[in-house]
Motif scaffolding. Structure first.
Motif, PDB file in Angstrom:
ATOM      1  N   THR A 135       0.853  -1.182   0.000  1.00 55.64           N
ATOM      2  CA  THR A 135       0.000   0.000   0.000  1.00 55.64           C
ATOM      3  C   THR A 135       0.890   1.233   0.000  1.00 55.64           C
ATOM      4  OG1 THR A 135      -1.781  -1.161   1.138  1.00 55.64           O
ATOM      5  CG2 THR A 135      -1.787   1.251   1.266  1.00 55.64           C
ATOM      6  N   ILE A 136       0.625   2.145  -0.958  1.00 49.69           N
ATOM      7  CA  ILE A 136       1.420   3.367  -1.037  1.00 49.69           C
ATOM      8  C   ILE A 136       0.599   4.615  -0.700  1.00 49.69           C
ATOM      9  CG2 ILE A 136       3.090   2.384  -2.639  1.00 49.69           C
ATOM     10  CD1 ILE A 136       1.613   3.922  -4.900  1.00 49.69           C
ATOM     11  N   GLY A 137      -0.722   4.452  -0.566  1.00 49.31           N
ATOM     12  CA  GLY A 137      -1.542   5.593  -0.198  1.00 49.31           C
ATOM     13  C   GLY A 137      -2.956   5.184   0.152  1.00 49.31           C
ATOM     14  N   SER A 138      -3.617   6.062   0.897  1.00 49.06           N
ATOM     15  CA  SER A 138      -5.033   5.835   1.208  1.00 49.06           C
ATOM     16  C   SER A 138      -5.727   7.182   1.354  1.00 49.06           C
ATOM     17  CB  SER A 138      -5.189   5.003   2.483  1.00 49.06           C
ATOM     18  OG  SER A 138      -4.685   5.705   3.596  1.00 49.06           O
ATOM     19  N   MET A 139      -7.025   7.163   1.125  1.00 45.11           N
ATOM     20  CA  MET A 139      -7.841   8.375   1.219  1.00 45.11           C
ATOM     21  C   MET A 139      -9.168   8.017   1.870  1.00 45.11           C
ATOM     22  SD  MET A 139      -9.314  10.775  -1.914  1.00 45.11           S
ATOM     23  CE  MET A 139      -7.826  11.712  -2.226  1.00 45.11           C
ATOM     24  N   ARG A 140      -9.632   8.900   2.716  1.00 40.80           N
ATOM     25  CA  ARG A 140     -10.960   8.775   3.329  1.00 40.80           C
ATOM     26  C   ARG A 140     -11.739  10.030   2.975  1.00 40.80           C
ATOM     27  NH1 ARG A 140     -10.533   3.922   4.912  1.00 40.80           N
ATOM     28  NH2 ARG A 140      -9.204   3.290   6.609  1.00 40.80           N
ATOM     29  N   ILE A 141     -12.964   9.830   2.492  1.00 37.29           N
ATOM     30  CA  ILE A 141     -13.846  10.940   2.119  1.00 37.29           C
ATOM     31  C   ILE A 141     -15.131  10.785   2.918  1.00 37.29           C
ATOM     32  CG2 ILE A 141     -15.065  12.102   0.238  1.00 37.29           C
ATOM     33  CD1 ILE A 141     -13.077  10.747  -1.712  1.00 37.29           C
ATOM     34  N   ALA A 142     -15.442  11.790   3.747  1.00 33.68           N
ATOM     35  CA  ALA A 142     -16.606  11.708   4.629  1.00 33.68           C
ATOM     36  C   ALA A 142     -17.549  12.883   4.371  1.00 33.68           C
ATOM     37  CB  ALA A 142     -16.168  11.715   6.084  1.00 33.68           C
ATOM     38  N   ASN A 143     -18.842  12.589   4.247  1.00 36.57           N
ATOM     39  CA  ASN A 143     -19.856  13.616   4.040  1.00 36.57           C
ATOM     40  C   ASN A 143     -20.037  14.422   5.316  1.00 36.57           C
ATOM     41  OD1 ASN A 143     -22.649  14.801   3.977  1.00 36.57           O
ATOM     42  ND2 ASN A 143     -22.603  13.887   1.936  1.00 36.57           N
ATOM     43  N   ARG A 144     -20.037  15.757   5.181  1.00 36.72           N
ATOM     44  CA  ARG A 144     -20.198  16.662   6.331  1.00 36.72           C
ATOM     45  C   ARG A 144     -21.558  17.342   6.334  1.00 36.72           C
ATOM     46  NH1 ARG A 144     -14.865  19.937   7.351  1.00 36.72           N
ATOM     47  NH2 ARG A 144     -16.460  21.332   8.109  1.00 36.72           N
ATOM     48  N   SER A 145     -22.414  16.994   5.386  1.00 40.16           N
ATOM     49  CA  SER A 145     -23.659  17.746   5.174  1.00 40.16           C
ATOM     50  C   SER A 145     -24.908  16.905   5.341  1.00 40.16           C
ATOM     51  CB  SER A 145     -23.639  18.372   3.778  1.00 40.16           C
ATOM     52  OG  SER A 145     -22.507  19.176   3.589  1.00 40.16           O
ATOM     53  N   ASN A 151       8.326   7.431  -0.427  1.00 39.99           N
ATOM     54  CA  ASN A 151       8.507   7.179  -1.857  1.00 39.99           C
ATOM     55  C   ASN A 151       9.997   7.217  -2.176  1.00 39.99           C
ATOM     56  OD1 ASN A 151       8.696   7.366  -4.656  1.00 39.99           O
ATOM     57  ND2 ASN A 151       6.768   8.473  -4.826  1.00 39.99           N
ATOM     58  N   ALA A 152      10.585   6.053  -2.380  1.00 47.63           N
ATOM     59  CA  ALA A 152      12.020   5.962  -2.657  1.00 47.63           C
ATOM     60  C   ALA A 152      12.370   6.644  -3.981  1.00 47.63           C
ATOM     61  CB  ALA A 152      12.448   4.500  -2.688  1.00 47.63           C
ATOM     62  N   LEU A 153      11.452   6.661  -4.918  1.00 48.35           N
ATOM     63  CA  LEU A 153      11.706   7.276  -6.226  1.00 48.35           C
ATOM     64  C   LEU A 153      11.912   8.787  -6.109  1.00 48.35           C
ATOM     65  CD1 LEU A 153      11.881   6.613  -9.247  1.00 48.35           C
ATOM     66  CD2 LEU A 153       9.439   7.052  -9.398  1.00 48.35           C
ATOM     67  N   THR A 154      11.111   9.437  -5.275  1.00 46.79           N
ATOM     68  CA  THR A 154      11.224  10.887  -5.106  1.00 46.79           C
ATOM     69  C   THR A 154      12.068  11.267  -3.897  1.00 46.79           C
ATOM     70  OG1 THR A 154       9.253  11.072  -3.711  1.00 46.79           O
ATOM     71  CG2 THR A 154       8.926  11.223  -6.097  1.00 46.79           C
ATOM     72  N   GLY A 155      12.352  10.299  -3.044  1.00 43.89           N
ATOM     73  CA  GLY A 155      13.102  10.570  -1.828  1.00 43.89           C
ATOM     74  C   GLY A 155      12.251  11.147  -0.713  1.00 43.89           C
ATOM     75  N   GLY A 156      10.937  11.220  -0.932  1.00 45.12           N
ATOM     76  CA  GLY A 156      10.026  11.763   0.078  1.00 45.12           C
ATOM     77  C   GLY A 156       9.686  10.736   1.141  1.00 45.12           C
ATOM     78  N   GLY A 157       9.467  11.233   2.352  1.00 44.09           N
ATOM     79  CA  GLY A 157       9.061  10.364   3.447  1.00 44.09           C
ATOM     80  C   GLY A 157       7.545  10.233   3.506  1.00 44.09           C
ATOM     81  N   PRO A 158       7.047   9.481   4.459  1.00 44.80           N
ATOM     82  CA  PRO A 158       5.603   9.354   4.623  1.00 44.80           C
ATOM     83  C   PRO A 158       5.010  10.709   5.002  1.00 44.80           C
ATOM     84  CG  PRO A 158       6.732   8.342   6.469  1.00 44.80           C
ATOM     85  CD  PRO A 158       7.780   8.752   5.492  1.00 44.80           C
ATOM     86  N   ARG A 159       3.773  10.950   4.575  1.00 36.18           N
ATOM     87  CA  ARG A 159       3.125  12.227   4.858  1.00 36.18           C
ATOM     88  C   ARG A 159       1.614  12.081   4.814  1.00 36.18           C
ATOM     89  NH1 ARG A 159       4.001  15.980  -0.449  1.00 36.18           N
ATOM     90  NH2 ARG A 159       3.010  14.612  -1.955  1.00 36.18           N
ATOM     91  N   ASN A 160       0.943  13.090   5.348  1.00 35.62           N
ATOM     92  CA  ASN A 160      -0.514  13.102   5.292  1.00 35.62           C
ATOM     93  C   ASN A 160      -0.990  14.523   5.026  1.00 35.62           C
ATOM     94  OD1 ASN A 160      -0.420  14.379   7.815  1.00 35.62           O
ATOM     95  ND2 ASN A 160      -0.904  12.523   8.913  1.00 35.62           N
TER      96      ASN A 160
END
Length: 88
Positions: free
Chosen positions: A19-29, A46-55
């Motif tokens: 798993t390289i990413g996840s997204m949660r979408i919640a209705n607020r209305s 991401n080893a390709l870009t050299g970036g670390g984990p983030r949110n």
């Protein structure tokens, strides 16, 4: 709530799936015909870009719920790309 998981399967080899990413979408209305949504994502290092984990998090405003789920996902992706990411 929608939960989206992005898995990388290098060369199609299931044994290497990760798993390289996840997204949660919640209705607020309260499921109104035109709704606002909270969006939260987590991204693996991401080893390709050299970036670390983030949110990151953002809001999708005034989405017409009678549209396809893909229209909501498109809006969520566009908004998250403008969001401020937090390196973990």
């Amino acid at each position: 709530m929608l939960a989206i998981t992005i898995d990388l399967v290098p060369g199609g080899y299931e044994s290497h799936r990760r798993t390289i990413g996840s997204m949660r979408i919640a209705n607020r209305s309260d499921l109104a015909d035109v709704s606002d949504y909270s969006v939260e994502i987590m991204e693996a290092a991401n080893a390709l870009t050299g970036g670390g984990p983030r949110n990151a998090a953002c809001i999708v405003e005034r989405h017409d719920r009678r549209q396809s789920v893909w229209a909501l996902l498109e809006k969520a992706c566009a908004e998250i790309l403008k969001a401020e990411f937090v390196e973990l």
